[in-house]
Motif scaffolding. Structure first.
Motif, short mmCIF file in Angstrom:
data_model
loop_
_atom_site.label_atom_id
_atom_site.label_comp_id
_atom_site.label_asym_id
_atom_site.label_seq_id
_atom_site.Cartn_x
_atom_site.Cartn_y
_atom_site.Cartn_z
N PRO A 61 26.88 21.35 -0.40
CA PRO A 61 25.86 22.36 -0.08
C PRO A 61 25.27 22.99 -1.34
O PRO A 61 25.99 23.41 -2.23
CB PRO A 61 26.63 23.39 0.75
N GLN A 62 23.95 23.01 -1.41
CA GLN A 62 23.18 23.58 -2.51
C GLN A 62 23.47 22.90 -3.85
O GLN A 62 23.19 23.46 -4.90
CB GLN A 62 23.41 25.09 -2.61
N HIS A 141 26.83 14.01 2.84
CA HIS A 141 25.73 14.92 2.52
C HIS A 141 25.88 16.17 3.36
O HIS A 141 25.84 16.09 4.60
CB HIS A 141 24.39 14.24 2.80
N SER A 143 24.84 20.38 4.02
CA SER A 143 23.89 21.47 3.82
C SER A 143 24.39 22.70 4.56
O SER A 143 24.89 22.58 5.68
CB SER A 143 22.51 21.11 4.36
N SER A 145 24.20 25.76 6.90
CA SER A 145 23.45 25.87 8.15
C SER A 145 23.35 27.33 8.55
O SER A 145 24.32 28.07 8.47
CB SER A 145 24.18 25.10 9.25
#
Length: 159
Positions: A61-62, A141, A143, A145
């Motif tokens: 994430p990020q 992958h 991200s 949320s």
């Protein structure tokens, strides 16, 4: 005169990734091992899930896109040596499986159980490929949320 032994032939050839691996018979087995390795913060178990390939990709994430075994390994090493103990609960799993490829899209409900408790909801796509070593991860992958549901994000008025 006797033959001089050749040191190159006397040495055993070892993979640059030289680690024991467990053949995962199903993509579900590989995915379960992935999340168990996260919860145990065990680097060798984590890397035993990944394909030994320079084309593997991991996005935290990020974070940036990491490609290759060494880059992915270094990222998990930094995460695991950070001292956080994580618990991951999977929800809203969608699965696509065809011949030698399996894709899981999941919500990872992550709880930090060491230090100051924190929670995060992460959407992840995990891609596994059947290899000569069993099922192995080739893409992870993730991200962050928002906690909103998809329905809440649909606008009621377009203009």
């Amino acid at each position: 005169a006797g033959a001089v032994p050749n040191a190159l032939y006397d040495q055993q050839v070892v993979s640059i990734y030289a680690m024991p691996f467990q053949p995962f018979l199903t993509p579900e087995d590989a995915q379960n091992a992935f999340y168990e390795a996260i919860e145990r913060a065990h680097l060798e178990d984590m890397m035993g899930v990944w394909a030994e390939d320079e084309e593997i990709i991991c996005v935290h994430p990020q974070g940036p896109r990491l490609q290759g075994f060494d880059a992915v390994r270094d990222s998990w090493k930094r995460i695991f040596t950070g001292g956080l103990q994580l618990r991951v609960t999977i929800s809203e799993q969608q699965r696509y499986h065809h011949l030698m490829l399996a894709i899981f899209v999941v919500h990872e409900n992550i709880k930090v159980v060491s230090g100051q408790p924190q929670e995060a909801l992460v959407v992840s796509t995990n891609v596994f490929m059947q290899t000569h070593q069993g099922w192995r991860m080739v893409v992870h992958h993730s991200s962050a949320s928002p906690k909103r549901t998809f329905e809440e994000e649909i606008p009621t008025v377009l203009h």
